[in-house]
Design a protein around this motif. Structure first.
Motif, PDB file in Angstrom:
ATOM      1  N   CYS A 215       0.834  -1.199   0.000  1.00  0.00           N
ATOM      2  CA  CYS A 215       0.000   0.000   0.000  1.00  0.00           C
ATOM      3  C   CYS A 215       0.863   1.241   0.000  1.00  0.00           C
ATOM      4  O   CYS A 215       1.715   1.429   0.871  1.00  0.00           O
ATOM      5  CB  CYS A 215      -0.919   0.009   1.206  1.00  0.00           C
ATOM      6  N   ASN A 248      -8.014   0.867   2.056  1.00  0.00           N
ATOM      7  CA  ASN A 248      -8.840   1.042   0.860  1.00  0.00           C
ATOM      8  C   ASN A 248      -8.127   0.586  -0.405  1.00  0.00           C
ATOM      9  O   ASN A 248      -8.723  -0.070  -1.258  1.00  0.00           O
ATOM     10  CB  ASN A 248      -9.235   2.511   0.694  1.00  0.00           C
ATOM     11  N   SER A 249      -6.831   0.932  -0.515  1.00  0.00           N
ATOM     12  CA  SER A 249      -6.096   0.602  -1.737  1.00  0.00           C
ATOM     13  C   SER A 249      -6.052  -0.903  -1.944  1.00  0.00           C
ATOM     14  O   SER A 249      -6.291  -1.404  -3.052  1.00  0.00           O
ATOM     15  CB  SER A 249      -4.665   1.143  -1.650  1.00  0.00           C
TER      16      SER A 249
HETATM   17 ZN   LIG Z   1      -3.727   1.420   2.585  1.00  0.00          ZN
END
Ligand SMILES: [Zn+2]
Lengths: 449, 463
Positions: A215, A248-249
């Motif tokens: 991330c 989220n990613s």
């Molecule tokens: Zn992240």
């Protein structure tokens, strides 16, 4: 044909009897005093008082606290007052007493509804939510009993008739009468990552353990960039850590890898786009991502933004199925009907709705939800008295970046008492971990004291 | 006080009717002796009387009008007249059929008096006329021997009358059903059902070769087609099913049955596509609550009534059957179920089933093929009509606007059903004639056989 007639009488008739169009029940009220509604621990929630002149008034000693779930019986009906109208207007009092009443021309006392609601939990949830708009649902995963159901803004059912016009006047913005717990529909935000994770596990029953993602704080595909919450950078994450940190990613990345047809099927397995198995009014949740959707829609949907809408009750049902090894118990509010002397007339036993996921899928999801508490966004729930697990969410809505509903869904268990599941939503309040989690904590602390 | 009477009576009537119904079937047991049967049938009459009395006491308690009691007395007189006619004039008729007929009439009087006294009185008048007709029908059936010679007359009269209704009839509820003469409205299709059965029976009595089957099918199809054009799809389906059953039993050819079933399903699909009022009924059947404000209103009210009534009912005058549109005709079963209870309603179904069984029973026993086909045809008409109306009321099938024989309000329906029952009674009498003929022949035959055996022995002895 006799068999169908019997089936109708046994299984289907209540749906028709309690329909508001069935005016027959109003005539019962001429002979019967509407019965009481009480909580599991015997707290009086609704009762009918008759004054010296024979005028009846429906009173709600707990006031606003149970406004939505118990409902009201005048100006139309809502809540339990509506869905159990028939049971409240029947009398199974001692037969001699009824005969004597008949002869004296007095009304008989209607039967009492004993709900599954727990007054302490209802109180705790009601106070914890405070003046904010939102809802809290608490239920027992292994029975389906609903222990608390709060919706705000609320109203006072005692004065509903006199305040009716005022309530309706500014109802456009507030929807005071709406029971947000079962009928409100909200974007699920990060709580939906549970569903995305389940789909990923289904597609990779063994290999999900090897999932890894680096991330960098955001992900871009198809000219669409998605950021992690608060622009955090999570570094290397596996599936469990993605969940714990609510990355989220990573989940957008997972979303892009999913078979969208099967994603839709999984959502429908979890009762999206379907009616929830409730006796009371509830809204259908929506999941509309089609197999030909573009990357940006897929990424947004995978983290619970996009077009998806869900009710708090529905999220509570999903986590309770996860807690209960994949089996969903039908949620219910009334455990039995008693006559005025406290003898049982009718009993509603827990019943299973069916399996939403396999036992091992549920187990994997539980592991991730525990990590959310032990090393993630809900660490405030760590306690010595119980073991909690769950998922936070901050669901963005509207056009203003940063306006978000605070979510928490989860469960807690402890030796010696049955586990409970909870869903909390606070409208426009910010992040799940700062607003949703403390409400859940209050409820858990009250229950496992 | 009134409530207590209503409450107690509701259980009492339920128990009495359950006993009555039980005996409808216990009397059929092979082991029961004629004496025991007589005993049971007499007990049934007692139950019947008590139910009737109890119901009118409740009605009297609620209405407090003396004329209710007077009405009760006249009804009892009629019931006794029917019983006595069959007891003394037609000893060989089935007494169970007579009992069931009286029981269903009583239920009809009770529920109609509760719904509308005026209609009950009209129904009673028709019942009196019907009784006079019933007095004659078995006699004609037994003594007129050329009934099987007139198939084309039956067909021509039947089709002509149906065409007349289709052209000149009055339209109600989207279908052309009746003529009105002054205050009396006549529904010819109710009577043509009987003619139709006679027509098919007469045709197949004479021959069942392919040519005959084709001719009969064409004429039968003409009946059905005219009914479809009048949009009376309930009757059309009754005619169709009746024909199919009679065709199969007469020819024993399952091919015809398959062909017929295929044609029927095709016709149903076409009707659904073609007629808006069929579509409306199917929609109202699938999910009535979704269209409760218009098409689904009737069926929803019916289900509210049945559901709220539950197993034990709300007691006479305790419910709101007047909320159900046409509660006295097509939806009378819902009104019964609401006020007299689900148990009582199931007993009504069982008593109808008992009648149907008695129709089939005579069809099996009687030897003459013409009469056999008539019994079978009328049995099918009756049984299928009961199925359509009750099935429609409880949302088992889409509602077809058919009445419940003997119970629903309606002069034509009542008269035609009384005629059907009287024909069946006539057949029971003919069957008894057959039995005594056989006995005579047997006696002759056995004497002959005995003599032959004796001759044989003598010859053996000689050898
Ligand atoms: Zn992240």
């Amino acid at each position: 044909m006799i068999a169908y007639f019997t089936y109708f009488q046994v299984a289907r008739s209540e749906q028709f009897i309690n329909n508001p169009y069935n005016t027959r029940l109003d005539s019962f009220a001429k002979r019967i005093i509407r019965g009481d509604i009480v909580s599991d621990d015997g707290t009086l929630l609704a009762t009918t008082k008759t004054d010296a002149d024979g005028n009846e008034t429906r009173e709600y000693p707990q006031g606003k606290k149970y406004a939505h779930v118990v409902g009201y019986a005048e100006n139309g009906k809502a809540g339990l007052e509506s869905s159990y109208n028939f049971q409240l207007l029947r009398s199974h009092s001692f037969i001699l007493e009824r005969v004597v009443n008949e002869i004296e021309g007095k009304k008989n006392q209607g039967d009492t509804l004993v709900t599954t609601l727990n007054n302490d939990l209802q109180q705790a949830a009601y106070e914890a939510l405070g003046d904010r708009k939102g809802a809290v649902v608490v239920l027992e995963p292994n029975s389906g009993k609903i222990l608390a159901m709060v919706s705000k803004p609320d109203f006072d059912p005692n004065t509903i008739v006199s305040n009716w016009d005022a309530i309706l006047a500014n109802d456009d913005q507030n929807s005071v009468l709406l029971n947000r717990a079962s009928q409100g529909l909200y974007p699920p935000g990060s709580t939906f990552k549970l569903v995305t994770a389940l789909e990923y596990i289904r597609e990779h029953p063994k290999a999900y353990k090897n999932y890894s993602y680096e991330c960098s704080g955001s992900i871009t595909a198809d000219n669409y960039t998605l950021h992690c919450f608060g622009n955090s950078v999570h570094g290397e994450v596996d599936l469990k850590k993605s969940m714990a940190k609510s990355c989220n990613s990573s989940f957008a990345n997972i979303g892009l890898s999913l078979d969208l047809k099967s994603y839709l099927d999984t959502c429908e397995d979890l009762l999206f786009n379907k009616s929830l198995p409730t006796e009371f009014a509830s809204s259908k949740s929506r999941f509309s991502l089609q197999p030909d959707a573009g990357d940006s829609a897929v990424m947004a949907t995978a983290i619970g933004q996009g077009e998806t809408l869900v009710s708090p009750l529905h999220m509570a049902l999903i986590v309770s199925a996860i807690q209960n090894d994949g089996v969903l118990m039908k949620p219910y509010l009334v455990q039995r009907v008693e006559n005025s002397d406290g003898n049982e007339v009718e009993c509603y036993e827990p019943s299973a709705y069916g399996r939403l996921m396999t036992e091992s899928e549920a187990k994997v999801l539980r592991g991730m939800m525990k990590a959310v508490v032990t090393e993630g966004t809900a660490s405030a729930l760590a306690s010595e008295k119980y073991t909690a697990a769950g998922k936070t969410g901050s669901a963005e809505f509207g056009t203003n970046k940063g306006d978000s509903h605070a979510w928490f869904v989860g469960y807690a268990s402890a030796k010696g008492s049955s586990p409970i599941a909870i869903a909390v939503i606070v409208e426009g309040a910010g992040s799940g971990s700062s607003v949703g989690v403390p409400i859940a904590k209050t409820v858990f602390d009250t229950y496992f004291k | 006080m009134v409530t207590i009477i209503t409450e107690v009576s509701k259980y009492l009537m339920m128990i009495l009717f359950a006993c009555y119904t039980y005996e409808c079937f216990s009397v059929l047991q092979k082991s029961s002796s004629p004496d025991r049967q007589k005993h049971i049938l007499r007990r049934q009459q007692c139950f019947m009387f008590l139910i009737h009395l109890d119901a009118y006491l409740v009605i009297f308690a609620v209405k407090q009008e003396l004329q209710v009691l007077a009405f009760f007395v006249v009804q009892e007189l009629l019931i006794w007249a029917i019983q006595l006619i069959y007891r003394f004039l037609y000893k060989k008729a089935s007494r169970l059929v007579t009992n069931n007929l009286c029981m269903l009439l009583i239920i009809s009087f009770i529920i109609l008096t509760r719904l509308s006294e005026e209609k009950a009185i009209r129904q009673f008048t028709f019942a009196v006329i019907g009784t006079l007709v019933m007095l004659l029908v078995p006699f004609f059936i037994r003594h007129i021997h050329f009934l099987h010679k007139l198939p084309y007359l039956y067909a021509v009269v039947g089709i002509a009358l149906l065409v007349l209704v289709a052209v000149a009839g009055k339209t109600d509820y989207g279908a052309k059903l009746s003529f009105t003469f002054g205050s009396v409205s006549l529904q010819p299709s109710e009577f043509i059902k009987i003619l139709f059965v006679f027509f098919v029976a007469a045709m197949f009595y004479h021959a069942i070769d392919f040519r005959q089957v084709v001719i009969t099918t064409v004429l039968a199809a003409a009946h059905v087609l005219v009914l479809v054009i009048s949009k009376d799809l309930g009757s059309a389906s009754i005619f169709f099913i009746t024909y199919l059953v009679m065709l199969y039993v007469a020819t024993k050819n399952p091919g015809y049955l398959g062909l017929g079933a295929a044609a029927g399903s095709l016709a149903a699909v076409i009707a659904y596509k073609l007629f808006s009022h069929v579509k409306v009924r199917v929609v109202a059947w699938k999910d009535p609550l979704s269209v409760i404000d218009n098409q689904g209103y009737q069926i929803c009210q019916s289900l509210f009534a049945i559901g709220t009534g539950g197993w034990f009912g709300l007691g006479l005058f305790g419910g709101m059957p007047d909320k159900i549109p046409v509660a006295d005709e097509d939806f009378v079963f819902a009104a019964i179920s609401e006020e007299l209870g689900g148990v009582f309603a199931i007993c009504v179904i069982l008593v109808c089933a008992s009648c149907y069984l008695m129709f089939l029973n005579i069809a099996m026993q009687i030897h003459n093929q013409f009469y056999k086909l008539i019994a079978l045809g009328l049995g099918t008409v009756y049984g299928f009509q009961v199925f359509l109306t009750i099935g429609g009321v409880i949302k088992f099938i889409p509602s077809t606007g058919v009445t419940l024989p003997l119970v629903s309000y309606g002069g034509s329906s009542l008269l035609s059903t009384l005629i059907i029952f009287a024909v069946i009674q006539g057949l029971y009498i003919i069957r008894e004639d057959e039995v005594s003929d056989e006995k005579k022949n047997n006696r002759k035959g056995s004497r002959r056989r005995k003599r032959a055996a004796a001759d044989h022995r003598q010859e053996n002895a000689k050898a």
